[in-house]
Design an enzyme around this catalytic site. Structure first.
Site, PDB file in Angstrom:
ATOM      1  N   CYS A  75     -20.016 -25.880  -8.502  1.00 59.67           N
ATOM      2  CA  CYS A  75     -19.367 -24.568  -8.558  1.00 59.67           C
ATOM      3  C   CYS A  75     -18.301 -24.483  -9.636  1.00 59.67           C
ATOM      4  O   CYS A  75     -18.134 -23.429 -10.269  1.00 59.67           O
ATOM      5  CB  CYS A  75     -18.792 -24.190  -7.199  1.00 59.67           C
ATOM      6  SG  CYS A  75     -17.404 -25.214  -6.638  1.00 59.67           S
TER       7      CYS A  75
ATOM      8  N   GLY B 259     -23.604 -21.500   6.863  1.00 62.16           N
ATOM      9  CA  GLY B 259     -24.992 -21.176   6.538  1.00 62.16           C
ATOM     10  C   GLY B 259     -25.827 -22.371   6.146  1.00 62.16           C
ATOM     11  O   GLY B 259     -26.855 -22.212   5.479  1.00 62.16           O
TER      12      GLY B 259
ATOM     13  N   ASP C 290     -27.151 -16.779   2.929  1.00 60.84           N
ATOM     14  CA  ASP C 290     -27.232 -17.671   4.083  1.00 60.84           C
ATOM     15  C   ASP C 290     -26.047 -17.501   5.026  1.00 60.84           C
ATOM     16  O   ASP C 290     -26.218 -17.315   6.237  1.00 60.84           O
ATOM     17  CB  ASP C 290     -27.322 -19.124   3.609  1.00 60.84           C
ATOM     18  CG  ASP C 290     -28.614 -19.427   2.876  1.00 60.84           C
ATOM     19  OD1 ASP C 290     -29.624 -18.773   3.188  1.00 60.84           O
ATOM     20  OD2 ASP C 290     -28.608 -20.305   2.006  1.00 60.84           O
ATOM     21  N   SER C 291     -24.836 -17.566   4.497  1.00 59.84           N
ATOM     22  CA  SER C 291     -23.661 -17.426   5.354  1.00 59.84           C
ATOM     23  C   SER C 291     -23.534 -16.013   5.917  1.00 59.84           C
ATOM     24  O   SER C 291     -23.013 -15.816   7.023  1.00 59.84           O
ATOM     25  CB  SER C 291     -22.396 -17.816   4.596  1.00 59.84           C
ATOM     26  OG  SER C 291     -22.250 -17.070   3.405  1.00 59.84           O
TER      27      SER C 291
ATOM     28  N   MET D  44     -13.215 -19.073   1.253  1.00 62.76           N
ATOM     29  CA  MET D  44     -12.236 -20.007   0.714  1.00 62.76           C
ATOM     30  C   MET D  44     -12.080 -19.772  -0.787  1.00 62.76           C
ATOM     31  O   MET D  44     -13.053 -19.854  -1.533  1.00 62.76           O
ATOM     32  CB  MET D  44     -12.676 -21.450   0.954  1.00 62.76           C
ATOM     33  CG  MET D  44     -12.818 -21.828   2.412  1.00 62.76           C
ATOM     34  SD  MET D  44     -13.220 -23.590   2.628  1.00 62.76           S
ATOM     35  CE  MET D  44     -14.826 -23.684   1.832  1.00 62.76           C
TER      36      MET D  44
ATOM     37  N   MET E   7     -17.897 -17.714   4.826  1.00 58.68           N
ATOM     38  CA  MET E   7     -18.742 -16.809   4.045  1.00 58.68           C
ATOM     39  C   MET E   7     -18.502 -17.011   2.551  1.00 58.68           C
ATOM     40  O   MET E   7     -17.397 -16.798   2.051  1.00 58.68           O
ATOM     41  CB  MET E   7     -18.459 -15.363   4.447  1.00 58.68           C
ATOM     42  CG  MET E   7     -18.741 -15.084   5.917  1.00 58.68           C
ATOM     43  SD  MET E   7     -18.417 -13.373   6.408  1.00 58.68           S
ATOM     44  CE  MET E   7     -19.762 -12.521   5.580  1.00 58.68           C
ATOM     45  N   SER E   8     -19.550 -17.436   1.852  1.00 61.01           N
ATOM     46  CA  SER E   8     -19.450 -17.703   0.410  1.00 61.01           C
ATOM     47  C   SER E   8     -19.799 -16.487  -0.430  1.00 61.01           C
ATOM     48  O   SER E   8     -19.591 -16.488  -1.641  1.00 61.01           O
ATOM     49  CB  SER E   8     -20.397 -18.842   0.035  1.00 61.01           C
ATOM     50  OG  SER E   8     -21.755 -18.425   0.230  1.00 61.01           O
ATOM     51  N   GLY E   9     -20.354 -15.469   0.206  1.00 63.04           N
ATOM     52  CA  GLY E   9     -20.876 -14.323  -0.528  1.00 63.04           C
ATOM     53  C   GLY E   9     -22.374 -14.389  -0.707  1.00 63.04           C
ATOM     54  O   GLY E   9     -23.004 -13.440  -1.173  1.00 63.04           O
ATOM     55  N   GLY E  10     -22.973 -15.511  -0.311  1.00 64.34           N
ATOM     56  CA  GLY E  10     -24.417 -15.677  -0.397  1.00 64.34           C
ATOM     57  C   GLY E  10     -25.128 -15.165   0.838  1.00 64.34           C
ATOM     58  O   GLY E  10     -24.519 -14.829   1.856  1.00 64.34           O
TER      59      GLY E  10
ATOM     60  N   CYS F 276     -16.440 -31.344  -0.799  1.00 62.21           N
ATOM     61  CA  CYS F 276     -15.988 -30.000  -0.461  1.00 62.21           C
ATOM     62  C   CYS F 276     -16.258 -29.692   1.011  1.00 62.21           C
ATOM     63  O   CYS F 276     -15.400 -29.162   1.719  1.00 62.21           O
ATOM     64  CB  CYS F 276     -16.669 -28.966  -1.349  1.00 62.21           C
ATOM     65  SG  CYS F 276     -16.063 -27.280  -1.105  1.00 62.21           S
TER      66      CYS F 276
END
Length: 361
Positions: free
Chosen positions: A199, A125, A12-13, A32, A7-10, A101
């Protein structure tokens, strides 16, 4: 069955976590932590791994009632992604850190954490698909059905073992459909903007980043034409990439583009747009997703940049294991350091890093 959700915070995930819960898996949310802002020379929280992103991911996990963890991968990210990024530019190549990455962090280090947590699958995502082929008894990686969001290009490194434990639940959907699912489930990031930049360089100024990271500047050098004649002066070869037009001041009329970068002499070769087209490349560190490289030349479609239109051609594995691709028509600005990814219709055959560019015509 437990599923680790990257989960990136976006949005999609986050929706990927929703889908896995609907499929009656036991999702475990993980973010991460890849760097601290001071380590990438950014003072404000405006990167995709900022505290606000962590809080968005945590908020979604709480709303879904799933466990949530933040893992520290800063040392691995610095070694496997940032170091390589800087080294490639120093060597006159143009890297793709998003591929590294995914390869080294999300589908390597994170897999180890998944095992430690007792998770049998990793879920991301990405807009891509995984399919089991009954004929070959192999897993296949396919493009996402939404061509505008397809992310299969950055996943060509996946192996059979990894695909066996990976799920991309967004691959059958469009971005608009995903946002509607997020709205329906009351997710805080339903309308959050997608991250567009590297990023760890959110302002896009990779030249400044390289200088701060290496603590040195490369001095001025010469612009050369295709015949080797000096036609201007540049401010350092690492500030340019093949196909670039901005920042080229030469004593000739008309538009000029970067054709070649020569780090050993601090020279940059420039020319006209027509000089940018080539049809042949050689790639190394090539991964065939099936696990088996072809024994003879095969017909393929390929792209040498993210979201570039596919071009038909022929791929051949050389004696040294590198792969030569000859396209049926020239492609503009094929760049060393970028990746070539090969397809058979929607199926990703594999990919590798471009190390040589030439033309047969």
């Amino acid at each position: 069955m437990k599923a680790l959700i990257a989960m990136s915070g976006g949005v999609d995930s986050s929706v990927a976590a929703v889908f896995m819960k609907e499929k009656e898996y036991e999702p475990v949310g993980v973010t991460m932590k890849l760097y601290d802002n001071e380590h990438i020379y950014i003072s404000k929280e405006k990167t995709c791994c900022s505290l606000s992103d962590v809080e968005d991911a945590r908020n979604v996990a709480i709303r879904l009632g799933i466990p949530y963890y933040v893992f520290n991968f800063k040392a691995e990210f610095k070694e496997k992604v940032i170091h390589k990024f800087v080294d490639y530019y120093k060597c006159g190549m143009t890297p793709n850190p998003c591929i590294d990455c995914n390869r080294y962090l999300k589908f390597n280090e994170l897999y180890r954490r998944a095992e430690a947590l007792g998770c049998e699958v990793i879920v991301t995502g990405h807009y891509a698909r995984v399919r089991w082929d009954e004929t070959t008894k192999k897993y296949q990686l396919l493009k996402g059905i939404d061509d505008t969001k397809d992310q299969s290009y950055v996943l060509y490194h996946l192996t059979q073992q990894q695909l066996a434990h990976t799920m991309f639940p967004l691959g059958e959907y469009t971005k608009e459909e995903i946002r509607r699912v997020a709205e329906k489930n009351g997710l805080v990031n339903a309308h959050k903007r997608d991250s567009q930049d590297i990023c760890f360089i959110p302002d896009g100024n990779y030249k400044k980043f390289i200088e701060k990271y290496t603590k040195k500047k490369i001095g001025p050098g010469k612009f050369l034409d295709i015949n080797g004649k000096v036609i201007g002066e540049h401010t350092g070869y690492y500030k340019y990439t093949v196909g670039q037009r901005k920042g080229i001041q030469v004593c000739r009329e008309g538009k000029h583009y970067v054709l070649e970068i020569r780090p050993e002499t601090n020279e940059v070769v420039v020319g006209r747009n027509k000089d940018l087209f080539s049809d042949t490349l050689i790639a190394e560190d090539f991964n065939w997703i099936s696990g088996d490289s072809p024994k003879k030349p095969i017909k393929v479609s390929g792209r040498t940049r993210y979201h570039q239109p596919l071009t038909k051609g022929t791929a051949e594995v050389l004696d040294n294991g590198k792969v030569r691709v000859i396209f049926d028509e020239p492609i503009r600005a094929i760049t060393k350091g970028q990746s070539v990814v090969l397809y058979d219709e929607d199926v990703v055959l594999g990919g590798g890093t471009i190390v040589q560019v030439a033309s047969q015509r």
